[in-house]
Design a protein around this motif. Structure first.
Motif, PDB file in Angstrom:
ATOM      1  N   UNK A 634      38.249  43.302  31.329  1.00  0.00           N
ATOM      2  CA  UNK A 634      38.728  42.362  31.865  1.00  0.00           C
ATOM      3  C   UNK A 634      38.805  42.322  33.460  1.00  0.00           C
ATOM      4  N   UNK A 635      39.154  43.462  33.972  1.00  0.00           N
ATOM      5  CA  UNK A 635      39.165  43.380  35.410  1.00  0.00           C
ATOM      6  C   UNK A 635      37.909  43.486  36.111  1.00  0.00           C
ATOM      7  N   UNK A 636      36.759  43.981  35.481  1.00  0.00           N
ATOM      8  CA  UNK A 636      35.334  44.021  36.008  1.00  0.00           C
ATOM      9  C   UNK A 636      35.102  42.457  35.800  1.00  0.00           C
ATOM     10  N   UNK A 637      35.380  41.688  35.022  1.00  0.00           N
ATOM     11  CA  UNK A 637      34.842  40.502  34.622  1.00  0.00           C
ATOM     12  C   UNK A 637      35.412  39.486  35.568  1.00  0.00           C
ATOM     13  N   UNK A 638      36.882  39.681  35.739  1.00  0.00           N
ATOM     14  CA  UNK A 638      37.577  38.825  36.631  1.00  0.00           C
ATOM     15  C   UNK A 638      37.349  39.270  38.170  1.00  0.00           C
ATOM     16  N   UNK A 639      37.407  40.430  38.506  1.00  0.00           N
ATOM     17  CA  UNK A 639      37.536  40.720  39.899  1.00  0.00           C
ATOM     18  C   UNK A 639      36.078  40.912  40.330  1.00  0.00           C
TER      19      UNK A 639
END
Lengths: 674, 167
Positions: A634-639
């Motif tokens: 999720x972090x990879x996609x969001x940030x």
């Protein structure tokens, strides 16, 4: 503790009256059936037929005598013996106790949930006893969108009614034990703050006066563990739902009053719209995990009956009080939604079979388990009864010497068969007749149900439609029972609560097998004789018309049309109680904005972000439940600026991590400024 | 570059308040979380946060710490002591945003005391998800599913106990 010490003196007489007469009727009916079947000797299918008949007839007889008891109790208008009721003076005294009103929810429509809660809250406030109550929304929602929508709806509600510090919201990340686990979690965290807990369902609505009355009854009766206020189905517009609402309003009270009249302090708990003594519940109703695998082992699915049995085992009484009124819920909008709910309940009830012999339970608690089982097993029994009857007829048709039938004394006693059939039907329809009689004789009630003529017409139409729908439900429930016994997995998703039309394709997909069974039954009956086919016609017609019946009764337009014609009207529609009207008004006045993407909403909407972060901080350690891989991706996609959408699991992981949300929002804001 | 400084542009705060760009970025981000968006408001708030503490405002973390402390003091005054604690800032910020207090401009934070009506509205908007817990354990009830079988089992010490499983 003596588990019989709270029963009033008339208990034995009342129970002997209902159960004794039900047993006597069953014996008499079965003997008559045996006499009819043994005219030319008894074949193996006929023995089976007799067994199935006895079970089905016993079930009908119990309903019949319960309804008669309910009718008598209603006519004489006496209160149930046993509990101490408040005097006029006591009714004006402030409540000395604290009550929590809890509403467990799971991926529900927040607009309806919070509208009902607000109406209930305001209704309690109007009684002047609000200080004695706190309200909790206990969310087990797993969908991120439902979660964020609930937070926003809860915050709006608190601000609208000034309910801050009195209306609370808690979401679990771990849904162990489903609804029972949700309630158990509440008890373990906040239960000790309250003397009593009112359990609601997601579609429950209760009048404040009823809640105050229930709390007062609990105060006055310290050995009462649970008081169940039977909910009345209201608020739907589809034809199917309006049929249920009408049936529940006209026939329901007779049956519920009858059950209360003979079960007394050993009545049952239906899981919602009930008040429980919190300390006793905490100390004595922690549900065990049953040994073995599903369907009989594992977590207890239908917790209410078991909790009532455990409460009774601990020496506390459980009362069903239909006279309380002011207790509402919504019926499923169509037959398929009803069947979906039944599939869940079926497994839960069958699981109770393993508890029937459990040590220390009151005999009536065991009876409740068996009655719960029978409410589902009756369908396959009826099906087997039909099939055994058909098999017996085919056996006689093809294997019996036809000359035997012509001999005097060996011919079937057709008038006798017709008489038994008429008695069975009479017993089946008696609760309807008794309910109708009460409605017709009660001052003003018939007028609020469209007038006497319309009321009678509605009962006739409802009876015809219910008879046509019954064979389909028989096959659905038979499938659920056999499926459960064979290891069918039950998916505990939330039921459909909207009045949306059903497409014909959906009806056809669900009922293709039912229609085939109907055609098969009809063909087999024709092989024996056209007369038998005529006897089976009500069942066959219901099955062959399953698709149009399901699709058309799911239509709100037809339900509204019937209401305009004065059919299936209930007093709660013609003169809605204040709390119902208010709930409807709130739904229309304060629309809940849909949340199409929860993470996007929290990142872009300052209010949603601030609120979500505040709620996250109030439950530290929540992110520990997050799968690290889901949060990482999720972090990879969001940030990382990837355009890839987040999966459901990634959304939940992101929403549980305050750091990720703060970083992502900051990134968005910086991007928008630059 | 650390040596570059920016002067605040708000006329209502002393012009001697300076903030480094990194500190200003951090402060802007912090105050945007409260719903402030205009450059004028953000500049004024940065100056207000650092007023009297210019020496400490050199580093972004210190500047942020000062801003938090200032806002917490303001929130405590508005919301009362009831909410003072670790969650004051997050709950207060939620109430601030839900009531759209930022639309009143940066001045609202700078006044010595907030209007009573604002205090009332904000207090009503503070999200209190649950009261303090009174933790207890709901003991799992013991059920012997088939007492006769259990009696035989005890006699012959065979088979697994026919009881509910302990958690």
């Amino acid at each position: 503790m003596d588990s019989h010490s709270f029963s009033p003196e008339s208990t034995g007489l009342r129970r002997a009256g209902v159960l004794g007469l039900a047993a006597a009727s069953t014996v008499a009916g079965t003997r008559e059936m045996q006499r009819l079947l043994s005219a030319q000797g008894t074949s193996a299918p006929e023995v089976l037929l007799l067994v199935f008949f006895a079970l089905c007839f016993g079930w009908i007889a119990l309903s019949f005598w319960t309804a008669v008891a309910g009718f008598l109790q209603s006519v004489f208008g006496e209160r149930l013996p046993g509990p101490r009721y408040p005097t006029v003076d006591e009714e004006g005294v402030p409540l000395r106790t604290r009550t929590s009103v809890v509403m467990p929810i799971h991926n529900e429509d927040p607009a309806a949930v919070f509208a009902n809660l607000q109406a209930t809250y305001e209704s309690v406030a109007a009684t002047g006893y609000l200080d004695a109550f706190d309200f909790y929304v206990l969310s087990d929602s797993t969908r991120a969108e439902a979660w964020v929508a609930e937070e926003l709806a809860w915050s709006d509600l608190c601000r609208r009614v000034g309910g801050q510090g009195r209306i609370f919201y808690r979401r679990r990340t771990d849904n162990t034990g489903k609804k029972a686990g949700n309630l158990g979690d509440f008890c373990e965290r906040w239960g000790r703050r309250y003397d009593f807990t009112v359990v609601l369902d997601a579609d429950s609505l209760m009048d404040g006066r009823t809640l105050v009355k229930m709390a007062r009854l609990m105060e006055l009766n310290p050995r009462t563990g649970i008081i169940q206020a039977p909910p009345l189905c209201v608020g739907r517009t589809t034809l199917y739902a309006r049929l249920q609402q009408f049936a529940g309003r006209v026939y329901g009270p007779v049956v519920a009053t009858g059950a209360a009249a003979w079960q007394l302090g050993e009545s049952n708990y239906w899981g919602h719209n009930a008040i429980i003594r919190t300390e006793a519940f905490i100390n004595h109703c922690g549900l065990p995990v049953l040994p073995g695998k599903q369907p009989f082992g594992g977590h207890i699915l239908s917790h209410d009956f078991v909790e009532a049995a455990l409460m009774r085992r601990a020496g506390y009484t459980v009362w069903l009080m239909p006279e309380l009124g002011g207790s509402y819920e919504q019926p499923p909008p169509n037959l398929l939604a009803y069947a979906q709910r039944d599939r869940r309940w079926c497994q839960g009830n069958l699981q109770h079979l393993s508890l029937v012999l459990a040590g220390g339970l009151h005999p009536l608690s065991r009876a409740h388990f068996l009655m719960g089982v029978m409410s589902y097993v009756a369908s396959p029994l009826w099906l087997l009864f039909l099939l055994a009857g058909l098999a017996a007829a085919l056996h006689d048709r093809f294997f019996l010497d036809v000359h035997l039938l012509e001999q005097p004394g060996l011919a079937y006693d057709a008038p006798g068969a017709l008489r038994l059939f008429a008695i069975s039907m009479g017993m089946l329809f008696t609760p309807k007749v008794l309910g109708l009689t009460l409605a017709l004789t009660r001052k003003g009630e018939a007028a609020r149900m469209g007038g006497r003529l319309k009321l009678v017409l509605s009962v006739l139409a409802e009876s015809v439609l219910a008879s046509l729908l019954a064979p389909v439900m028989m096959l659905f429930q038979s499938h659920f029972v056999f499926g459960t016994l064979l290891g069918y997995r039950v998916n505990w998703s939330s039921q459909q609560r909207e009045d949306a039309d059903l497409p014909w394709s959906e009806g056809l997909r669900r009922h293709a097998v039912h229609m085939a069974v109907g055609a098969g039954l009809f063909g087999a009956a024709l092989l024996v004789s056209p007369g038998l086919a005529a006897w089976l016609a009500p069942v066959v017609v219901g099955l062959l018309l399953a698709v149009p019946l399901t699709v058309l009764t799911a239509r709100a337009s037809l339900g509204t049309w019937a209401a305009r014609k004065g059919l299936f009207l209930i007093p709660e529609e013609t003169e809605p109680p204040g709390v119902l009207e208010r709930a409807q008004g709130i739904t229309e006045e304060f629309a809940v904005e849909p949340v199409p993407d929860a993470v996007e909403r929290v990142l872009t909407d300052a209010k949603a972000h601030a609120l979500h972060m505040a709620l996250l901080e109030s439950q530290p350690g929540l992110s520990l439940d997050t799968p690290p891989a889901a949060l990482e991706s999720a972090r990879r996609k969001l940030l990382g600026g990837l355009a890839e959408p987040l999966s459901a699991q990634e959304k939940v992981a992101a929403l549980l991590d305050a750091g990720t949300l703060a970083e992502a929002r900051e990134q968005r804001l910086t991007r928008s400024v630059s | 570059m650390d040596s570059v400084t920016t002067m605040t542009s708000c006329p209502s705060v002393p012009s001697s308040i300076w903030a480094r760009p990194q500190s200003r970025v951090a402060l802007d981000s912090f105050f945007r979380g409260f719903g402030f968006t205009s450059e004028a408001d953000l500049s004024a708030l940065a100056a207000w946060a650092l007023d009297g503490y210019a020496a400490h405002g050199a580093q972004p973390q210190s500047a942020l710490g000062l801003a938090r402390a200032r806002v917490e003091t303001w929130l405590a005054g508005v919301l009362g002591t009831e909410h003072v604690g670790t969650s004051l800032l997050s709950r207060g910020r939620a109430a601030f945003v839900l009531c759209d207090v930022a639309s009143r401009g940066a001045r609202v934070l700078m006044q010595p005391s907030a209007p009573e009506e604002l205090c009332r509205v904000m207090r009503a908007a503070v999200p209190v998800p649950a009261p303090a817990q009174v933790t207890t354990v709901m003991p799992e009830q013991h059920l012997t599913l088939w007492p006769f079988g259990e009696m035989f089992r005890r006699w012959f010490r065979g088979a697994a106990p026919d009881v509910s499983i302990s958690r």
